[in-house]
Design a protein around this motif. Structure first.
Motif, PDB file in Angstrom:
ATOM      1  N   PRO A   8     -14.638  -5.022-105.957  1.00  0.00           N
ATOM      2  CA  PRO A   8     -15.448  -3.862-106.347  1.00  0.00           C
ATOM      3  C   PRO A   8     -14.578  -2.770-106.965  1.00  0.00           C
ATOM      4  O   PRO A   8     -13.349  -2.757-106.805  1.00  0.00           O
ATOM      5  N   SER A   9     -15.208  -1.834-107.654  1.00  0.00           N
ATOM      6  CA  SER A   9     -14.486  -0.684-108.189  1.00  0.00           C
ATOM      7  C   SER A   9     -13.780   0.050-107.053  1.00  0.00           C
ATOM      8  O   SER A   9     -14.347   0.262-105.981  1.00  0.00           O
ATOM      9  N   GLY A  10     -12.522   0.400-107.286  1.00  0.00           N
ATOM     10  CA  GLY A  10     -11.758   1.099-106.261  1.00  0.00           C
ATOM     11  C   GLY A  10     -11.200   0.214-105.174  1.00  0.00           C
ATOM     12  O   GLY A  10     -10.661   0.714-104.188  1.00  0.00           O
ATOM     13  N   SER A  11     -11.289  -1.097-105.340  1.00  0.00           N
ATOM     14  CA  SER A  11     -10.844  -2.018-104.290  1.00  0.00           C
ATOM     15  C   SER A  11      -9.334  -2.160-104.222  1.00  0.00           C
ATOM     16  O   SER A  11      -8.791  -2.553-103.193  1.00  0.00           O
ATOM     17  N   GLY A  12      -8.642  -1.862-105.333  1.00  0.00           N
ATOM     18  CA  GLY A  12      -7.192  -2.009-105.354  1.00  0.00           C
ATOM     19  C   GLY A  12      -6.691  -3.064-106.323  1.00  0.00           C
ATOM     20  O   GLY A  12      -5.487  -3.311-106.400  1.00  0.00           O
ATOM     21  N   LYS A  13      -7.595  -3.686-107.095  1.00  0.00           N
ATOM     22  CA  LYS A  13      -7.157  -4.781-107.960  1.00  0.00           C
ATOM     23  C   LYS A  13      -6.223  -4.317-109.081  1.00  0.00           C
ATOM     24  O   LYS A  13      -5.229  -4.975-109.374  1.00  0.00           O
ATOM     25  N   SER A  14      -6.534  -3.168-109.685  1.00  0.00           N
ATOM     26  CA  SER A  14      -5.643  -2.660-110.737  1.00  0.00           C
ATOM     27  C   SER A  14      -4.328  -2.179-110.143  1.00  0.00           C
ATOM     28  O   SER A  14      -3.262  -2.355-110.753  1.00  0.00           O
ATOM     29  N   THR A  15      -4.383  -1.592-108.964  1.00  0.00           N
ATOM     30  CA  THR A  15      -3.152  -1.169-108.295  1.00  0.00           C
ATOM     31  C   THR A  15      -2.245  -2.358-108.039  1.00  0.00           C
ATOM     32  O   THR A  15      -1.030  -2.291-108.280  1.00  0.00           O
ATOM     33  N   LEU A  16      -2.821  -3.463-107.570  1.00  0.00           N
ATOM     34  CA  LEU A  16      -2.021  -4.661-107.326  1.00  0.00           C
ATOM     35  C   LEU A  16      -1.383  -5.146-108.618  1.00  0.00           C
ATOM     36  O   LEU A  16      -0.191  -5.482-108.646  1.00  0.00           O
ATOM     37  N   MET A  17      -2.145  -5.178-109.705  1.00  0.00           N
ATOM     38  CA  MET A  17      -1.587  -5.618-110.979  1.00  0.00           C
ATOM     39  C   MET A  17      -0.429  -4.724-111.399  1.00  0.00           C
ATOM     40  O   MET A  17       0.630  -5.197-111.838  1.00  0.00           O
ATOM     41  N   HIS A  18      -0.604  -3.403-111.258  1.00  0.00           N
ATOM     42  CA  HIS A  18       0.445  -2.467-111.665  1.00  0.00           C
ATOM     43  C   HIS A  18       1.725  -2.668-110.853  1.00  0.00           C
ATOM     44  O   HIS A  18       2.837  -2.580-111.400  1.00  0.00           O
ATOM     45  N   LEU A  19       1.588  -2.968-109.569  1.00  0.00           N
ATOM     46  CA  LEU A  19       2.768  -3.203-108.742  1.00  0.00           C
ATOM     47  C   LEU A  19       3.439  -4.526-109.106  1.00  0.00           C
ATOM     48  O   LEU A  19       4.675  -4.603-109.211  1.00  0.00           O
ATOM     49  N   LEU A  20       2.644  -5.565-109.314  1.00  0.00           N
ATOM     50  CA  LEU A  20       3.203  -6.867-109.671  1.00  0.00           C
ATOM     51  C   LEU A  20       3.912  -6.826-111.020  1.00  0.00           C
ATOM     52  O   LEU A  20       4.897  -7.536-111.244  1.00  0.00           O
ATOM     53  N   ALA A  21       3.400  -5.979-111.913  1.00  0.00           N
ATOM     54  CA  ALA A  21       3.956  -5.901-113.273  1.00  0.00           C
ATOM     55  C   ALA A  21       5.091  -4.886-113.383  1.00  0.00           C
ATOM     56  O   ALA A  21       5.663  -4.721-114.469  1.00  0.00           O
ATOM     57  N   GLY A  22       5.419  -4.200-112.298  1.00  0.00           N
ATOM     58  CA  GLY A  22       6.480  -3.203-112.362  1.00  0.00           C
ATOM     59  C   GLY A  22       6.071  -1.939-113.090  1.00  0.00           C
ATOM     60  O   GLY A  22       6.933  -1.150-113.509  1.00  0.00           O
ATOM     61  N   LEU A  23       4.759  -1.698-113.238  1.00  0.00           N
ATOM     62  CA  LEU A  23       4.279  -0.469-113.866  1.00  0.00           C
ATOM     63  C   LEU A  23       4.193   0.679-112.871  1.00  0.00           C
ATOM     64  O   LEU A  23       4.078   1.836-113.260  1.00  0.00           O
ATOM     65  N   ASP A  24       4.246   0.347-111.583  1.00  0.00           N
ATOM     66  CA  ASP A  24       4.219   1.343-110.519  1.00  0.00           C
ATOM     67  C   ASP A  24       5.043   0.794-109.359  1.00  0.00           C
ATOM     68  O   ASP A  24       5.326  -0.415-109.300  1.00  0.00           O
TER      69      ASP A  24
END
Length: 248
Positions: free
Chosen positions: A44-60
């Motif tokens: 769902p929106s706000g679930s953390g999926k984009s955050t996980l991608m950003h961490l895996l990709a070294g963007l955050d």
């Protein structure tokens, strides 16, 4: 699924905000991303999926936990080293395409080399042009982004992501601005990267039809991975998303 782990994430936590007003975007997430595999991340929106991608990709960077590429821990790298890693090992495909409007198609495809101050070898350039041909871009190489359809622009973005021969490609809602037919073509191209080039592809999407192309689907809810399933049809994935949304 096949291949060995390209990325190993362990006990990832990401907290935003100050004490008393904290938002826990990820909670103790551990996952391996394997080569030759298309992995979809849904939730769902706000679930953390984009955050996980950003961490895996070294963007955050995570608040705690580790992300490793082979034995290289991302949190130990400087910003400059992270930029170099993303430039050399990771390809990105975004919903907004992110093409440079003043550059031609070919110049956009070769942009990662320009930014890195390098040039592809003759053999590598020939390989890039072969990928461009597979994507139907050869007649368009001298055009600029405003002269292209949305689907053509996304093909350019994919060619750019493939150009460096990355070990992993992150695709964030890559079909969101496309019609259904073009979206299917784009997903087929990403899937072929796992088959033809032995790359790992991580697809963040809200679309069950897109996730149905994946070898593996991770479902995130409230910052945790709650389901990890193999290739699944779109209707079943849709039901799973609705259940998660209803439970929030």
């Amino acid at each position: 699924m096949s291949g060995s782990p390209v990325i190993r994430a362990r006990s990832l936590n990401k907290v935003y905000g100050a004490q008393g007003a904290e938002v826990h975007a990820l909670r103790d997430v551990s996952v391996d991303i394997t080569g030759s595999t298309l992995t979809a991340i849904m939730g769902p929106s706000g679930s953390g999926k984009s955050t996980l991608m950003h961490l895996l990709a070294g963007l955050d960077r995570p608040t705690s936990g580790t992300v490793l590429y082979d034995d290289l821990e991302l949190s130990s790298l400087s910003d400059r080293q992270l930029t170099s890693l993303r430039r050399n090992l990771i390809g990105f495909v975004f919903q907004a395409f992110n093409l440079v409007p003043t550059l031609t198609v070919l110049e956009n495809v070769l942009l990662p080399f320009e930014l890195g101050g390098t040039k592809p070898s003759g053999e590598h350039r020939e390989w890039i042009l072969e990928r461009a041909a597979e994507l139907g871009l050869m007649p368009l190489l001298e055009r600029r982004p405003h002269q292209l359809s949305g689907g053509q622009q996304q093909r350019v973005a994919i060619a750019r992501a493939l150009a460096i021969r990355p070990r992993v490609i992150f695709a964030d809602e890559p079909t969101g601005n496309l019609d259904s037919r073009t979206g299917v073509e784009v997903l087929a191209m990403l899937e072929s990267a796992t088959r033809e080039q032995d790359q790992a592809v991580v697809l963040v999407t809200h679309d069950p039809a897109a996730a149905a192309w994946a070898d593996r689907v991770l479902f995130i809810s409230d910052g945790r991975i709650v389901h990890d399933v193999g290739r699944t049809d779109a209707s079943t994935l849709s039901e799973m998303v609705l259940e998660l949304g209803g439970a929030r």
